[in-house]
Scaffold this motif. Structure first.
Motif, mmCIF file in Angstrom:
data_model
loop_
_atom_site.group_PDB
_atom_site.id
_atom_site.type_symbol
_atom_site.label_atom_id
_atom_site.label_comp_id
_atom_site.label_asym_id
_atom_site.label_seq_id
_atom_site.Cartn_x
_atom_site.Cartn_y
_atom_site.Cartn_z
ATOM 1 N N ILE A 1 0.544 6.453 3.854
ATOM 2 C CA ILE A 1 -0.902 6.011 4.104
ATOM 3 C C ILE A 1 -1.799 7.184 3.461
ATOM 4 O O ILE A 1 -2.893 7.015 2.825
ATOM 5 C CB ILE A 1 -1.300 5.564 5.458
ATOM 6 C CG1 ILE A 1 -0.309 4.281 5.825
ATOM 7 C CG2 ILE A 1 -2.639 5.416 5.529
ATOM 8 C CD1 ILE A 1 -0.385 3.812 7.151
ATOM 9 N N SER A 2 -1.708 8.543 4.044
ATOM 10 C CA SER A 2 -2.499 9.404 3.638
ATOM 11 C C SER A 2 -2.755 9.693 2.169
ATOM 12 O O SER A 2 -3.564 10.072 1.855
ATOM 13 C CB SER A 2 -1.989 10.728 4.653
ATOM 14 O OG SER A 2 -2.273 10.542 5.871
ATOM 15 N N ARG B 1 -7.390 3.549 5.815
ATOM 16 C CA ARG B 1 -5.969 3.654 6.315
ATOM 17 C C ARG B 1 -5.683 2.169 6.964
ATOM 18 O O ARG B 1 -4.566 1.927 6.498
ATOM 19 C CB ARG B 1 -5.929 4.585 7.611
ATOM 20 C CG ARG B 1 -6.015 6.186 7.139
ATOM 21 C CD ARG B 1 -5.732 6.955 8.456
ATOM 22 N NE ARG B 1 -4.556 6.857 8.781
ATOM 23 C CZ ARG B 1 -3.498 7.533 8.331
ATOM 24 N NH1 ARG B 1 -3.449 8.702 7.633
ATOM 25 N NH2 ARG B 1 -2.140 7.429 9.106
#
Length: 663
Positions: free
Chosen positions: A348-349, A377
């Motif tokens: 996700i990051s 996110r």
């Protein structure tokens, strides 16, 4: 002597009914064992060919079963309980209501309740009201029968039975509270008040009249399952609403009027504690709710037993409609949702960083990055899940698919009851006037493949045999998008579904216990409402206390919907406010104030609105003991006794029992 005569009449009616019930129950058990035993294929083929099956030298069945598909691809009976019900349809005695023969224990319960009510009525001096009620019911039945209005005759009899049952239960509660101790005496006083005040009598009368009229509002032409769901929803919803309003008005009146009329002086100058005073009042209101819910619950439950045997469409389609009532509504089912893959925090990051780096307006703004990172996110994760819920259309003759895995189905495999695969797809413009096709394959086995037709945005159900569940309690379903778009729309036509758009439902319990748990949760919610009304009336006048309590009740009821609305109601951030514009500042302050109030209400009362057992019951979903226990601990104990505690503190601060020398 009169008691013996009544018991003899009931026994004469009960014994033949019990014998027939045990016979039906024995045949059902024997036939179910045959349809699930090692010879089930032979028996099923015989039913498919002749429509009959032989048990102990006697043939049972129906010619309409000839050609009816009973076996699946693996020569396993798809729905043994449903086939059993259809085969024994003609074995029920014509002179006995079918709902009395569903279960011998149910028949015993009917007899026991009838004997108790009649015996208690005779022994407590209610024989004369019983005779009055019986006379009114008989006259009403004769009049409506002469007018050829059988539903009206049934409604009149129902009103009389409910009224007498309510009187019996109230009398029983008064006997239980005959103790000279302060709490039972106060509770008994509330019950006496409820039977004498016009406001309470009006609400109770409204309920006793309305419930028997609900069956008259059902459409006899609609499918039986729709009639059952409509009856459950309207009867229980109306019962809870009337009981809630009665609880609020009676709870506020019983203390507010005593304070206004100074009757509380005579009570609190006696050895009665403030907590005992409030608890006794609360016990009286809760007992009244117990009487109302008991009468309404018995009425709804018994009429359902009659309604489930009502006429359906002719032919096999009608039998399937009746089967849907038993397997999808009058049951207790759990649901299983597909297991989706999720992105890890690192993934996700990385994707969020890519989005920020690709946007020149965000790349160099560190403050904006920090505020948007959390939102991005969530968006990235939701987009990844949405991709798994979407299936591309056919391309070059090749159909695309997504496979969804369902877990935790070991209990369903053990019971052997079929699974209901529910799905609601969207495709193209989601035009409800068009139909599309999709393919289903179970456990990636081509032999289980079949095609289903669906209408966009509408819910459909496909039954799946329980034997397809593997030993780990899992089943995978591959869904194929069979739509082949025309050349001008090439690439369009992806089939998708919303979150919760596909699920599996399976039976985990029976309707009777589910119904009992539903009524228990409703009683718990009314108990909190009673405590809230009593606490409000300790320092507010009757109309103000009613308004405050009803406001809290309404807010708690809509709290789940309010929580969803708050996600879309986002006032502008502080940096976006034009501080030189007074109108803009006032609007910003007002919107934030509204959001703060709504958020506080949701935080405090969402648990009240989240307990919606009637919706689960109508949909055939399980109302678990876990949810009952959670509601009992949070609403029934924590919230209720917090309200009573606040009311006790307020009474202790008020000088209600000091004579002022005037007045």
């Amino acid at each position: 002597m009169f008691s013996i005569l009544l018991f003899a009449i009931i026994s004469a009616l009960l014994i033949p009914t019990l014998l027939a019930s045990y016979k039906i129950h024995g045949l059902r058990s024997e036939l179910y064992s045959v349809l699930t035993g090692p010879d089930q294929r032979i028996v099923a083929e015989e039913i498919e060919e002749t429509g009959f099956v032989e048990l102990s030298g006697v043939s049972y069945g129906d010619v309409r079963l000839v050609g009816f598909r009973i076996l699946d691809e693996n020569d396993i009976v798809i729905d043994p309980s449903g086939v059993t019900s259809i085969i024994l349809q003609k074995e029920f005695p014509q002179k006995v209501p079918l709902w009395l023969l569903q279960d011998p224990m149910f028949t015993w319960g009917i007899g026991a309740i009838s004997m108790f009510f009649l015996g208690f009525a005779i022994w407590t001096g209610l024989l004369l009201p019983l005779l009055y009620t019986a006379t009114i019911a008989t006259i009403g039945w004769l009049i409506f029968s002469w007018a050829e209005a059988p539903l009206g005759a049934t409604a009149i009899i129902g009103m009389c039975i409910l009224a007498f049952s309510y009187s019996v239960i109230i009398t029983l509660l008064k006997l239980l509270f005959r103790s000279p101790r302060q709490v039972p005496a106060l509770a008994r006083g509330v019950l006496l008040e409820a039977t004498r005040t016009r406001l309470s009598i009006a609400f109770v009368t409204l309920l006793l009249i309305f419930l028997p009229l609900v069956p008259l509002m059902l459409d006899p032409e609609s499918p039986l399952r729709h009639r059952v769901q409509t009856f459950l929803s309207r009867s229980l919803g109306t019962t809870f609403t009337i009981a809630a309003f009665l609880t609020v008005f009676l709870g506020c009146a019983t203390i507010a009027f005593e304070i206004r009329d100074r009757q509380i002086w005579q009570i609190l100058t006696k050895p009665v504690s403030k907590m005992g005073y409030l608890f006794g009042k609360w016990l009286g209101v809760v007992s009244l709710n117990f009487a109302i819910l008991t009468v309404a619950g018995i009425s709804v439950f018994f009429y359902l037993q009659y309604l489930r045997t009502e006429s359906v469409a002719t032919g096999l389609q009608g039998d399937l409609d009746r089967l849907a009532v038993e397997e999808e509504i009058l049951t207790a089912r759990a649901e299983a949702l597909p297991v989706f893959e999720t992105l890890t925090n690192e993934q996700i990051s990385a994707r969020v960083d890519e989005l920020i780096d690709a946007d020149p307006d965000l790349r160099d703004e560190k403050e904006i990055q920090l505020r948007l990172r959390k939102k991005l996110r969530n968006d990235v994760q939701e987009q990844f899940l949405a991709q798994q819920r979407s299936i591309p259309p056919k391309r070059g003759g090749q159909a695309f698919s997504q496979t969804y895995r369902f877990t935790g189905l070991s209990h369903a495999k053990k019971l052997g009851s079929p699974l209901a695969f529910k799905y609601r797809f969207h495709i193209g413009q989601s035009d409800e006037h068009e139909t599309y096709s999709a393919g289903l394959i179970y456990n990636e086995d081509p032999a289980t493949s079949h095609i289903v037709t669906y209408i966009p945005t509408m819910t459909h159900v496909t039954m799946i045999p329980a034997n397809l569940i593997n030993d780990n309690g899992e089943i995978s379903i591959s869904v194929y998008n069979l739509y082949d778009p025309p050349p001008e729309n090439r690439g369009r036509g992806a089939m998708s579904f919303d979150k919760g758009g596909v699920e599996i439902r399976y039976r985990v319990g029976d309707f009777e216990s589910n119904f009992f748990r539903t009524m228990l949760v409703l009683w718990i919610k009314l108990a909190f409402l009673a405590a809230l009304a009593l606490a409000a009336s300790t320092f507010l006048s009757f109309p103000v206390a009613c308004m405050i309590t009803l406001t809290v009740f309404a807010t708690g009821t809509i709290a789940p919907y309010l929580s969803s609305s708050l996600q879309a109601y986002v006032p502008p951030p502080t940096e976006a406010v034009d501080w030189g514009n007074i109108a803009h500042i006032i609007q910003w302050g007002f919107e934030n104030f509204i959001r703060w109030i709504a958020s506080a209400m949701v935080y405090l009362l969402e648990g009240f609105g989240a307990q919606r057992p009637t919706d689960d019951l109508v949909d055939g979903m399980l109302v678990s003991w876990g949810s009952v226990f959670k509601g009992f601990v949070t609403i029934g104990i924590a919230w209720t006794f917090l309200a009573l505690g606040i009311g006790t503190l307020i009474l202790r601060k008020r000088q209600l029992a000091i004579y002022s020398g005037s007045g």
